[in-house]
Every structure is written in structure tokens, then in C-alpha cells.
Write a protein that holds these residues in place. Structure first.
Motif, PDB file in Angstrom:
ATOM      1  N   TYR A  72      -2.276   3.914  -2.956  1.00 51.76           N
ATOM      2  CA  TYR A  72      -2.618   2.702  -3.717  1.00 51.76           C
ATOM      3  C   TYR A  72      -2.515   1.524  -2.764  1.00 51.76           C
ATOM      4  O   TYR A  72      -1.525   1.382  -2.034  1.00 51.76           O
ATOM      5  CB  TYR A  72      -1.668   2.527  -4.905  1.00 51.76           C
ATOM      6  CG  TYR A  72      -1.961   1.312  -5.748  1.00 51.76           C
ATOM      7  CD1 TYR A  72      -2.911   1.363  -6.761  1.00 51.76           C
ATOM      8  CD2 TYR A  72      -1.285   0.113  -5.527  1.00 51.76           C
ATOM      9  CE1 TYR A  72      -3.188   0.246  -7.539  1.00 51.76           C
ATOM     10  CE2 TYR A  72      -1.557  -0.995  -6.294  1.00 51.76           C
ATOM     11  CZ  TYR A  72      -2.508  -0.927  -7.296  1.00 51.76           C
ATOM     12  OH  TYR A  72      -2.780  -2.048  -8.052  1.00 51.76           O
ATOM     13  N   GLN A  73      -3.537   0.686  -2.763  1.00 54.08           N
ATOM     14  CA  GLN A  73      -3.565  -0.461  -1.858  1.00 54.08           C
ATOM     15  C   GLN A  73      -3.934  -1.702  -2.659  1.00 54.08           C
ATOM     16  O   GLN A  73      -4.909  -1.704  -3.417  1.00 54.08           O
ATOM     17  CB  GLN A  73      -4.585  -0.223  -0.734  1.00 54.08           C
ATOM     18  CG  GLN A  73      -4.562  -1.310   0.336  1.00 54.08           C
ATOM     19  CD  GLN A  73      -5.556  -1.025   1.449  1.00 54.08           C
ATOM     20  OE1 GLN A  73      -6.659  -0.509   1.185  1.00 54.08           O
ATOM     21  NE2 GLN A  73      -5.195  -1.338   2.672  1.00 54.08           N
ATOM     22  N   SER A  89       0.836  -1.201   0.000  1.00 53.44           N
ATOM     23  CA  SER A  89       0.000   0.000   0.000  1.00 53.44           C
ATOM     24  C   SER A  89       0.874   1.254   0.000  1.00 53.44           C
ATOM     25  O   SER A  89       1.017   1.919   1.021  1.00 53.44           O
ATOM     26  CB  SER A  89      -0.921   0.015   1.215  1.00 53.44           C
ATOM     27  OG  SER A  89      -0.157  -0.135   2.408  1.00 53.44           O
ATOM     28  N   ASN A 135      -8.252  -7.457  -3.050  1.00 52.01           N
ATOM     29  CA  ASN A 135      -8.757  -6.166  -2.582  1.00 52.01           C
ATOM     30  C   ASN A 135      -7.821  -5.072  -3.108  1.00 52.01           C
ATOM     31  O   ASN A 135      -6.660  -4.967  -2.711  1.00 52.01           O
ATOM     32  CB  ASN A 135      -8.798  -6.137  -1.061  1.00 52.01           C
ATOM     33  CG  ASN A 135      -9.403  -4.836  -0.529  1.00 52.01           C
ATOM     34  OD1 ASN A 135      -9.883  -4.015  -1.291  1.00 52.01           O
ATOM     35  ND2 ASN A 135      -9.375  -4.678   0.775  1.00 52.01           N
ATOM     36  N   GLN A 136      -8.323  -4.232  -4.009  1.00 47.88           N
ATOM     37  CA  GLN A 136      -7.492  -3.204  -4.661  1.00 47.88           C
ATOM     38  C   GLN A 136      -8.192  -1.859  -4.565  1.00 47.88           C
ATOM     39  O   GLN A 136      -9.348  -1.717  -4.954  1.00 47.88           O
ATOM     40  CB  GLN A 136      -7.248  -3.576  -6.126  1.00 47.88           C
ATOM     41  CG  GLN A 136      -6.426  -2.544  -6.888  1.00 47.88           C
ATOM     42  CD  GLN A 136      -6.150  -2.979  -8.327  1.00 47.88           C
ATOM     43  OE1 GLN A 136      -5.872  -4.136  -8.593  1.00 47.88           O
ATOM     44  NE2 GLN A 136      -6.249  -2.050  -9.236  1.00 47.88           N
ATOM     45  N   ASN A 137      -7.435  -0.807  -4.031  1.00 49.67           N
ATOM     46  CA  ASN A 137      -7.964   0.543  -3.910  1.00 49.67           C
ATOM     47  C   ASN A 137      -6.877   1.543  -4.304  1.00 49.67           C
ATOM     48  O   ASN A 137      -5.703   1.373  -3.949  1.00 49.67           O
ATOM     49  CB  ASN A 137      -8.405   0.847  -2.473  1.00 49.67           C
ATOM     50  CG  ASN A 137      -9.486  -0.095  -1.986  1.00 49.67           C
ATOM     51  OD1 ASN A 137     -10.618   0.012  -2.390  1.00 49.67           O
ATOM     52  ND2 ASN A 137      -9.119  -1.045  -1.125  1.00 49.67           N
TER      53      ASN A 137
END
Length: 458
Positions: free
Chosen positions: A313-314, A123, A326-328
Motif C-alpha cells: 500500500y502506497q 508505503s 498519489n495512492q496505490n
């Protein structure tokens, strides 16, 4: 004709004396100044302090958050934005992970035995913050850093002046001793001649054994005086070697003449002192720094306004479970505002104390200005009088040399006894010593006169 013979004799004596030191390297005035500035420990330390002040004087260090003091370190308020990059934390590290689970339930069919969960997560983030208004504190701090750099240069100059004064005082003390040793060596040659003459008179039956013994005693006394002066010369040479950062046993010779290069003029010297004296300039610069520090304290009463933005960014994945990925990612930006309205009157107290500090340093400036002008006036008076004394002693040496030559001829021709000659010779030695001391004192007055004007280094 007698006068010409006398001057030829004295000149020959001086040439014989000075030839004995030609084997040593001659240390000139230029060598002393150059070597002192390049090698002296205190001057090197002061020069390092200049570099530290230059390093501190940059826009990256300007600002100090909402602190109550005029600090230049820490905080995010400044002329440059603060940028930070992050990638993971102790609670959520960047990288891979593996977890082994064993679960047992009342229903054995639901049990999990050493099930392994592999995961990958990272992240990274980028945060930019810039306070473009801090009550104008950043500008006051930058000016204070400029003044601090100027102050370090003035302190460096003062260190050079003090060190050079020490070196030159020692140097001219050596020259003064050399002058007296030269005069003693000339007296030693005369004493040797008188000793031989007394022996010849005794053999011829027209002299006294008392004169023979007395001439030998006087000869030995002069030899002892030369050795004593040589000890003083060696001590000063070691002292000068320390200032020049040379080995204590480094050998060198010095010239045998002290030259006075300036004239004591008070009005122009007083003007130079106001403009150039290092101690006075340091006092003025200190007051300027105090006043800028007070502006920093006052700026702490004002709000801080800035902008900030970040991008993050994760990404996380695991090989079992309902959620495999899980992408953010995204960014945000906006204004930031802070204002310390009350901090237990800390800022107000600091401002009051700093105002007192400004007043105190102004008083110190007045005191140092008065002291430096007093030093100038004392040096001026001493310089004037010492120039007159040196000229008087110069005339005394000339008269004593003439008198000594006449006394030697009278004793040689049997027109006087040795006691009369010895008295005249002692007067001549005293005159030589007084002249060497007068020349040294005059030079020392000149150096102090120049230092008070700030002209010793320019």
C-alpha cells in the motif's frame, strides 16, 4: 579370655577415636553424588549446552537456502514460511517532509522565493515466502538437530560420569586415610601403655632405660605419622570441596568403612558396555550426524520450489503542485523456482569431504569401542584380583591384632624384650595400612568397572 579382652580393648580404642570426629557433619555417599550433580561447574556448563541444543532444535531454524554446507541458520528454506513487514526505506522514508525551494529565472516574474512544499507519504508492505521443496534438506536438517540434542545429553551424562568418578575417588581416598588414622590412633594408645609399662619396669629395677627411650621415640613416631596422614586427609578434603563447589575450608567427616556393592561378572558387563557406555554412544551419534550432514549436501544439488505473495500500500500527498495525492495498493502471488546448476564444484567437493568425514568418524568409533572394552576388561581383572587381595589383607589384620595382643602380654609379663614387641607392632601397623589401601584399590576398580558399563550414572 585373652582374646575377648583383646577385642574389647580394640573396640574401645575405635570408639574413642571415632568420637573425635562426630562434631563434624558426616558426608555420605548420597550427599557426594547429589551435591556433585547439582553444584559442579563442569556439569552446569554441560547442562547449559543441552538447553542450547534444545533451543536450536526447532522447525524455525531448519533450512539453509542453497548453501553448500549443512548450516541451520540463514536462508529461507524451511518448514515455516518467512514473513517480513516493511514500511518505508532510506530512499523513501515513512512520514512527513518539508522542502523549501528558491528559483530564479531570466524572467523575474517567474522567480520562486523560499517556497515551502509539505508532503506526507507512507508505503507499508507484507511479503510471505515459503519454499516447500528443497531436495528434502529440511527433513535431514531436522533429524540432525534431533541427533545434536541427543548428543548434548550424552555429553552431559559423560561429564557427570567423569566428574563423579573424580569426586568418588577423592571421597574413598579420604575414607582410606581415615581408616589408617584410626589404626594409628589405636597404635598410639598401645604405645602410650607400653611407654608407661617401660617406666614402671625401670622404677621397679627390672627394666631398661633403653626401653623407656625407645617407647617414647615410637610414641612420637606414631604421632608424626598421624599428623602426616591428617595433612593428606586435609588435602583430599579441599580437593573434594572444589569438585562439590564448596568453600575450600568447609569441614566435614567421612565414614570409616568402604563397602563393595557389586560383583565382577564379565559377560553381562560386556553387553552393558555395548549398550550403555557413554563414549561409544557419543561416537555412534556423531556418525549419525555426519551421515545426515552428507544428506544436506546432496540436497543442495536439487532445485528449490516455493510460493510467495505480497501486499503493498502506497500513499503520498503534497500541498502544492498539480498532483496532490498519489495512492496505490494491491497484492500478487505465485510460484518461485531456483536451481543452482553449477557453483564451481563447491557442493561436489563438500560431499566428497563429508564422505571422508563419515569414514573417519567410523574409524574413531571403532577405536573408542575397542578402548572402552579394553578399559572394561582391565577394570574387571583388577576388580577380581583386588577383591582377593582385600580379603587376604583383612585376614592379615585379624592375625596381626591377635599377634600384637600376645606380644603385648609377653612383654608385660617379662617373657620378651621390647624389640620383639616393637617388631610385632610394626607388622600390625603395616597390615592396617595395607588393608586400607586394598579396600581403596578395590573400590576404585569397582567404580571403573561400573563406568565402563555406563552404570555409574543410571
Amino acid at each position: 579370655m585373652r582374646m575377648k579382652n583383646m577385642y574389647k580393648f580394640i573396640t574401645l580404642s575405635i570408639l574413642l577415636i571415632t568420637s573425635s570426629v562426630k562434631g563434624q557433619d558426616l558426608l555420605t555417599l548420597e550427599d557426594v553424588i547429589k551435591t556433585t550433580i547439582e553444584n559442579n561447574f563442569d556439569i552446569k556448563i554441560a547442562k547449559n549446552n543441552i538447553q542450547v541444543a534444545k533451543n536450536n532444535n526447532n522447525i524455525g531454524l531448519v533450512g539453509g537456502g542453497q548453501s553448500t554446507g549443512g548450516t541451520v541458520s540463514g536462508g529461507t528454506t524451511g518448514m515455516l514460511p518467512q514473513v517480513s513487514i516493511g514500511a518505508g526505506s532510506p530512499q523513501s522514508p515513512l512520514g512527513i517532509g518539508q522542502t523549501t525551494s528558491t528559483l530564479k529565472y531570466s524572467n523575474p516574474t517567474l522567480n520562486v522565493d523560499k517556497q515551502t512544499l509539505n508532503s506526507i507519504s507512507y508505503s507499508p508492505s507484507l511479503v510471505v515466502t515459503w519454499y516447500f521443496f528443497d531436495g528434502l534438506k529440511m527433513f535431514a536438517t531436522k533429524k540432525k538437530l534431533n541427533r545434536a540434542e541427543d548428543l548434548s545429553n550424552l555429553q552431559y551424562r559423560l561429564t557427570i560420569e567423569n566428574t563423579l568418578l573424580t569426586a568418588l575417588t577423592t571421597y574413598y581416598q579420604m575414607i582410606s586415610i581415615e581408616q589408617f588414622i584410626k589404626a594409628l590412633n589405636a597404635s598410639l594408645l598401645l604405645a602410650e601403655d607400653q611407654k608407661k609399662l617401660a617406666e614402671q619396669k625401670l622404677k621397679a629395677g627390672v627394666g631398661s632405660n633403653v626401653d623407656v627411650l625407645q617407647t617414647q621415640i615410637d610414641y612420637n613416631t606414631i604421632q608424626a605419622q598421624i599428623m602426616q596422614q591428617q595433612n593428606l586427609l586435609n588435602e583430599q578434603r579441599v580437593n573434594l570441596n572444589v569438585v562439590l563447589k564448596q568453600s575450600p575450608d568447609a569441614e566435614f567427616s567421612v565414614p570409616d568403612t568402604i563397602n563393595i556393592q557389586t560383583k565382577p561378572e564379565y559377560e553381562s558387563a560386556l553387553d552393558n558396555t555395548d549398550k550403555n557406555n557413554s563414549t561409544i554412544l557419543i561416537g555412534k551419534k556423531t556418525v549419525e550426524i555426519d551421515e545426515l550432514a552428507l544428506k544436506e549436501f546432496k540436497a543442495n544439488r536439487m532445485p528449490k520450489i516455493g510460493i510467495t505473495g505480497n501486499y503493498s500500500y502506497q500513499w503520498a500527498s503534497q500541498d502544492i503542485g498539480l498532483q496532490r495525492l498519489n495512492q496505490n495498493f494491491g497484492w500478487n502471488a505465485g510460484f518461485i523456482f531456483s536451481w543452482t546448476v553449477l557453483n564451481n564444484l563447491t557442493t561436489q567437493t563438500a560431499m566428497r569431504n563429508q564422505t571422508i568425514q563419515v569414514a573417519s568418524d567410523n574409524e574413531r568409533l571403532k577405536a573408542s569401542t575397542l578402548q572402552e572394552k579394553s578399559n572394561l576388561y582391565k577394570a574387571y581383572l583388577g576388580f577380581q584380583n583386588n577383591l582377593k587381595i582385600m580379603e587376604i589383607e583383612r585376614q592379615s589384620v585379624q592375625l596381626a591384632n591377635q599377634n600384637l595382643f600376645i606380644a603385648a602380654q609377653r612383654f608385660k609379663q617379662g617373657l620378651s624384650n621390647y624389640i620383639e614387641y616393637r617388631t610385632v607392632k610394626q607388622t600390625s601397623e603395616d597390615a592396617q595400612y595395607q588393608f586400607s589401601q586394598a579396600a581403596y584399590n578395590t573400590k576404585l576398580s569397582e567404580l571403573n568397572f561400573l563406568k565402563a558399563q555406563g552404570l555409574l550414572v543410571h
